[in-house]
Design an enzyme around this catalytic site. Structure first.
Site, PDB file in Angstrom:
ATOM      1  N   ARG A  88       5.752  -7.194  -0.795  1.00 55.91           N
ATOM      2  CA  ARG A  88       6.360  -6.243  -1.709  1.00 55.91           C
ATOM      3  C   ARG A  88       7.740  -5.816  -1.236  1.00 55.91           C
ATOM      4  O   ARG A  88       8.336  -4.934  -1.829  1.00 55.91           O
ATOM      5  CB  ARG A  88       5.478  -5.019  -1.790  1.00 55.91           C
ATOM      6  CG  ARG A  88       5.036  -4.699  -3.202  1.00 55.91           C
ATOM      7  CD  ARG A  88       4.233  -3.438  -3.179  1.00 55.91           C
ATOM      8  NE  ARG A  88       3.024  -3.606  -3.940  1.00 55.91           N
ATOM      9  CZ  ARG A  88       2.134  -2.666  -4.121  1.00 55.91           C
ATOM     10  NH1 ARG A  88       2.311  -1.482  -3.598  1.00 55.91           N
ATOM     11  NH2 ARG A  88       1.064  -2.880  -4.835  1.00 55.91           N
ATOM     12  N   ARG A 122      -6.626   4.925 -16.191  1.00 62.13           N
ATOM     13  CA  ARG A 122      -7.215   3.822 -15.432  1.00 62.13           C
ATOM     14  C   ARG A 122      -8.340   4.364 -14.563  1.00 62.13           C
ATOM     15  O   ARG A 122      -8.210   5.423 -13.959  1.00 62.13           O
ATOM     16  CB  ARG A 122      -6.168   3.185 -14.510  1.00 62.13           C
ATOM     17  CG  ARG A 122      -5.271   2.233 -15.217  1.00 62.13           C
ATOM     18  CD  ARG A 122      -4.840   1.072 -14.374  1.00 62.13           C
ATOM     19  NE  ARG A 122      -4.280   1.438 -13.087  1.00 62.13           N
ATOM     20  CZ  ARG A 122      -3.680   0.570 -12.292  1.00 62.13           C
ATOM     21  NH1 ARG A 122      -3.559  -0.689 -12.664  1.00 62.13           N
ATOM     22  NH2 ARG A 122      -3.193   0.934 -11.131  1.00 62.13           N
TER      23      ARG A 122
HETATM   24  P1  AMP Z   1      -1.728  -0.825  -5.269  1.00 65.50           P
HETATM   25  O1  AMP Z   1      -3.183  -0.607  -5.506  1.00 65.50           O
HETATM   26  O2  AMP Z   1      -1.368  -2.265  -5.039  1.00 65.50           O
HETATM   27  O3  AMP Z   1      -0.848  -0.172  -6.286  1.00 65.50           O
HETATM   28  O4  AMP Z   1      -1.400  -0.083  -3.867  1.00 65.50           O
HETATM   29  C1  AMP Z   1      -1.625   1.285  -3.684  1.00 65.50           C
HETATM   30  C2  AMP Z   1      -0.725   1.819  -2.606  1.00 65.50           C
HETATM   31  O5  AMP Z   1      -0.952   1.109  -1.364  1.00 65.50           O
HETATM   32  C3  AMP Z   1       0.784   1.650  -2.854  1.00 65.50           C
HETATM   33  O6  AMP Z   1       1.302   2.699  -3.638  1.00 65.50           O
HETATM   34  C4  AMP Z   1       1.340   1.657  -1.443  1.00 65.50           C
HETATM   35  O7  AMP Z   1       1.430   2.979  -0.941  1.00 65.50           O
HETATM   36  C5  AMP Z   1       0.281   0.910  -0.652  1.00 65.50           C
HETATM   37  N1  AMP Z   1       0.568  -0.546  -0.594  1.00 65.50           N
HETATM   38  C6  AMP Z   1      -0.168  -1.557  -1.140  1.00 65.50           C
HETATM   39  N2  AMP Z   1       0.379  -2.747  -0.872  1.00 65.50           N
HETATM   40  C7  AMP Z   1       1.491  -2.503  -0.128  1.00 65.50           C
HETATM   41  C8  AMP Z   1       2.506  -3.315   0.444  1.00 65.50           C
HETATM   42  N3  AMP Z   1       2.492  -4.646   0.324  1.00 65.50           N
HETATM   43  N4  AMP Z   1       3.510  -2.701   1.133  1.00 65.50           N
HETATM   44  C9  AMP Z   1       3.536  -1.376   1.300  1.00 65.50           C
HETATM   45  N5  AMP Z   1       2.628  -0.542   0.755  1.00 65.50           N
HETATM   46  C10 AMP Z   1       1.608  -1.082   0.054  1.00 65.50           C
END
Ligand code: AMP
Length: 209
Positions: A88, A122
């Protein structure tokens, strides 16, 4: 095959990743899920990550990279895997391409207004891990289709400011990834403004192309 799934929050990326991983018999590695599991288990990593995930900020690269590296080193990943929510950032991209170069980067495309609309309401089943949203509504309100258990709202979806911050972070970081994977010839774009089945069909066709 090593696949990366990219797409704005609300694009159905989580649902598509799960379905695709099942179809292709590859482990589905979601960094968001890994953080949520660590947080609910109260691990050291979970405690460190929580202050970032709660406010929609990205967790520091070093923490995420080490977590994914450990996961990919497991035996079930030897024939490939599907990454969801990682890389990301440019640093994560550099790490991933150094450690295990990606074959296909799927970009689920959806405009911000539709994404925000979809993000409201959601929910997920804490037991089965099934995500519900605009594209997949539970048959009985508030109950999981599979186990009938109560659904819970994803806590980081509640706060509109956190959602906007996550969308802004997504746009800031995704640009470099898209440019890189386009240059590499690994990028495939799929329109995510369609039904779950149509998007999955599009993703499968694009992966083979
Ligand atoms: P998601 O469910 O993918 O939206 O992830 C939820 C939260 O986890 C995000 O808002 C970030 O705080 C953290 N997160 C997930 N993947 C990453 C990543 N590749 N890099 C940094 N933070 C991450």
């Amino acid at each position: 095959m090593k696949i990366v799934m990219m797409g704005v929050q609300g694009s159905g990326k989580g649902t598509q990743s799960k379905m695709l991983a099942e179809k292709l018999k590859l482990p589905h590695i979601s960094t968001g899920d890994l953080f949520r599991a660590n947080i609910s288990q109260g691990t050291d990593l979970g405690r460190k990550a929580q202050e970032y995930t709660n406010s929609g900020r990205l967790v520091p690269d070093a923490l995420v990279i080490d977590m994914v590296k450990d996961r990919v080193a497991r035996d079930d990943c030897k024939d490939g895997f599907l990454l969801d929510g990682f890389p990301r950032s440019a640093v994560q991209l550099a790490a991933v391409e150094y450690l295990f170069p990606i074959d296909r980067a799927m970009l689920l495309e959806l405009d911000d207004a539709t994404a925000i609309e979809r993000l409201g309401g959601r929910s997920e089943c804490p037991k089965c891990g099934i995500l519900y949203g605009a594209n997949r509504k539970p048959k009985a309100s508030g109950k999981c289709d599979e186990c009938g258990g109560p659904l819970k709202e994803r806590s980081d979806d509640k706060d509109i400011d956190a959602i906007k911050q996550r969308l802004a972070a997504y746009h800031a970081e995704i640009e470099t990834l898209v440019k890189y994977y386009e240059w590499k010839g690994a990028l495939r774009r799929v329109n995510a403004d369609a039904t779950v089945e149509q998007v999955l069909e599009g993703v499968l066709t694009a992966i083979k192309s």
